[in-house]
Design a protein around this motif. Structure first.
Motif, PDB file in Angstrom:
ATOM      1  N   ASP A 199       5.946  -2.141 -10.978  1.00 22.83           N
ATOM      2  CA  ASP A 199       5.417  -2.711 -12.220  1.00 22.83           C
ATOM      3  C   ASP A 199       3.985  -2.272 -12.484  1.00 22.83           C
ATOM      4  OD1 ASP A 199       7.520  -4.855 -13.099  1.00 22.83           O
ATOM      5  OD2 ASP A 199       7.306  -5.096 -10.940  1.00 22.83           O
ATOM      6  N   CYS A 200       3.281  -1.922 -11.412  1.00 21.59           N
ATOM      7  CA  CYS A 200       1.827  -1.777 -11.544  1.00 21.59           C
ATOM      8  C   CYS A 200       1.271  -0.831 -10.493  1.00 21.59           C
ATOM      9  CB  CYS A 200       1.214  -3.183 -11.390  1.00 21.59           C
ATOM     10  SG  CYS A 200      -0.568  -3.231 -11.248  1.00 21.59           S
ATOM     11  N   ILE A 201       0.260  -0.069 -10.879  1.00 19.68           N
ATOM     12  CA  ILE A 201      -0.540   0.728  -9.951  1.00 19.68           C
ATOM     13  C   ILE A 201      -1.954   0.147  -9.952  1.00 19.68           C
ATOM     14  CG2 ILE A 201      -1.656   2.961  -9.571  1.00 19.68           C
ATOM     15  CD1 ILE A 201       0.823   4.311 -10.642  1.00 19.68           C
ATOM     16  N   LYS A 202      -2.496  -0.101  -8.775  1.00 19.71           N
ATOM     17  CA  LYS A 202      -3.852  -0.637  -8.678  1.00 19.71           C
ATOM     18  C   LYS A 202      -4.791   0.458  -8.178  1.00 19.71           C
ATOM     19  CE  LYS A 202      -4.517  -4.953  -8.007  1.00 19.71           C
ATOM     20  NZ  LYS A 202      -4.729  -6.277  -7.371  1.00 19.71           N
TER      21      LYS A 202
ATOM     22  N   LEU B 211       1.603  -1.298  -6.540  1.00 20.11           N
ATOM     23  CA  LEU B 211       1.173  -0.334  -5.522  1.00 20.11           C
ATOM     24  C   LEU B 211      -0.334  -0.440  -5.402  1.00 20.11           C
ATOM     25  CD1 LEU B 211       1.942   1.903  -3.563  1.00 20.11           C
ATOM     26  CD2 LEU B 211       1.748   3.544  -5.440  1.00 20.11           C
ATOM     27  N   ASP B 212      -0.806  -0.949  -4.267  1.00 20.99           N
ATOM     28  CA  ASP B 212      -2.220  -1.272  -4.078  1.00 20.99           C
ATOM     29  C   ASP B 212      -3.006  -0.071  -3.548  1.00 20.99           C
ATOM     30  OD1 ASP B 212      -4.438  -2.918  -4.082  1.00 20.99           O
ATOM     31  OD2 ASP B 212      -4.033  -3.777  -2.110  1.00 20.99           O
ATOM     32  N   ASP B 213      -4.313  -0.065  -3.854  1.00 24.59           N
ATOM     33  CA  ASP B 213      -5.255   0.946  -3.335  1.00 24.59           C
ATOM     34  C   ASP B 213      -4.793   2.372  -3.622  1.00 24.59           C
ATOM     35  OD1 ASP B 213      -6.660  -1.202  -2.353  1.00 24.59           O
ATOM     36  OD2 ASP B 213      -5.861  -1.035  -0.322  1.00 24.59           O
ATOM     37  N   PHE B 214      -4.267   2.593  -4.828  1.00 29.85           N
ATOM     38  CA  PHE B 214      -3.727   3.908  -5.163  1.00 29.85           C
ATOM     39  C   PHE B 214      -4.819   4.977  -5.058  1.00 29.85           C
ATOM     40  CE2 PHE B 214      -2.313   7.301  -8.036  1.00 29.85           C
ATOM     41  CZ  PHE B 214      -1.025   7.484  -7.579  1.00 29.85           C
TER      42      PHE B 214
ATOM     43  N   THR C 102       0.827  -1.202   0.000  1.00 27.55           N
ATOM     44  CA  THR C 102       0.000   0.000   0.000  1.00 27.55           C
ATOM     45  C   THR C 102       0.866   1.260   0.000  1.00 27.55           C
ATOM     46  OG1 THR C 102      -0.103   0.111   2.414  1.00 27.55           O
ATOM     47  CG2 THR C 102      -1.796  -1.208   1.289  1.00 27.55           C
ATOM     48  N   GLU C 103       0.217   2.377  -0.323  1.00 30.83           N
ATOM     49  CA  GLU C 103       0.922   3.664  -0.308  1.00 30.83           C
ATOM     50  C   GLU C 103       1.471   3.979   1.076  1.00 30.83           C
ATOM     51  OE1 GLU C 103      -1.143   6.884  -2.752  1.00 30.83           O
ATOM     52  OE2 GLU C 103      -2.743   5.462  -2.357  1.00 30.83           O
ATOM     53  N   THR C 104       0.687   3.694   2.105  1.00 31.95           N
ATOM     54  CA  THR C 104       1.118   3.988   3.468  1.00 31.95           C
ATOM     55  C   THR C 104       2.394   3.236   3.800  1.00 31.95           C
ATOM     56  OG1 THR C 104      -1.181   4.309   4.156  1.00 31.95           O
ATOM     57  CG2 THR C 104       0.445   3.944   5.889  1.00 31.95           C
TER      58      THR C 104
END
Length: 218
Positions: free
Chosen positions: A159-162, A140-143, A113-115
């Motif tokens: 690799d990825c932004i969710k 990066l989850d829950d962007f 997560t970002e946090t």
């Protein structure tokens, strides 16, 4: 854990525009004889407070990696808790799990997560570098739900932004939400990342997300 009451379910991740399934996110479930089906949103925070998230986390990782070995060319995406991510042995442990299962690390995506990412910038950067060197994918989850630092985002090899499901739920109904999602998709493309929209449940959402430029949907 002792009663073997945990299980994993898998949510498909599709690649646009054809919609073929390229991976699955592993989601833990707890079916208890007394309390019934318990949501991870209930028991994971308690496990973190009780200090047993590492045991649950390792069970999830090992089961998900093993399950992925029976898939053909599809990756598994696994959530890491902040406690797991700060484990100094994380990279070595994950490598050992993949070697034991005979699964290439490139078929394992780790979601943070970002946090977690921005609360300890230097430590996170070191950990991600180690994981990427082994070959793991990083998402990066829950962007958009934490405290994004766009200045620092470019310094992480992701690799990825969710995109969080809270945005997806409103897309197709609210023009401002669609504008935000379009901006995130453009940001991801400019940084060489894919963008996954989570919680897609309707054709209306799917169409709006395609217009916004999302490369993947879940």
């Amino acid at each position: 854990l002792a009663n073997d009451e945990l299980s994993l379910v898998y949510q498909p991740i599709t690649e646009q525009p054809l919609g073929q399934i390229v991976g699955f996110e592993a989601l833990v479930r707890w079916e208890n004889a007394k309390h019934g089906s318990l949501s991870p949103s209930l028991f994971i925070p308690i496990a973190e407070e009780a200090g047993i998230i590492h045991s649950i986390g390792r069970w999830i990782i090992e089961r998900a990696v093993q399950d992925c070995t029976s898939w053909v060319g599809q990756y598994v995406s696994i959530n890491l808790s902040p406690a797991q991510f700060t484990d100094i042995d994380l990279a070595d442990y994950l490598k050992q799990v993949c070697v034991a299962a005979g699964l290439p690390p490139a078929l394992v995506q780790l979601e943070i997560t970002e946090t977690t990412l921005f609360s300890n910038f230097d430590r996170a950067k070191t950990t991600i570098t180690s994981l990427r060197q082994i070959g793991f994918r990083i998402a990066l989850d829950d962007f958009g739900t934490g405290y994004s630092s766009l200045v620092h985002l470019k310094e992480f090899a992701l690799d990825c932004i969710k995109i969080d499901r809270s945005f997806v739920a409103e897309i197709g109904k609210d023009m401002q939400t669609e504008a935000i999602v379009r901006s995130v998709a453009a940001l991801a493309r400019s940084l060489g990342m894919s963008v996954v929209a989570e919680g897609v449940e309707s054709a209306l959402q799917e169409q709006a997300l395609r217009r916004a430029g999302c490369s993947h949907m879940q």
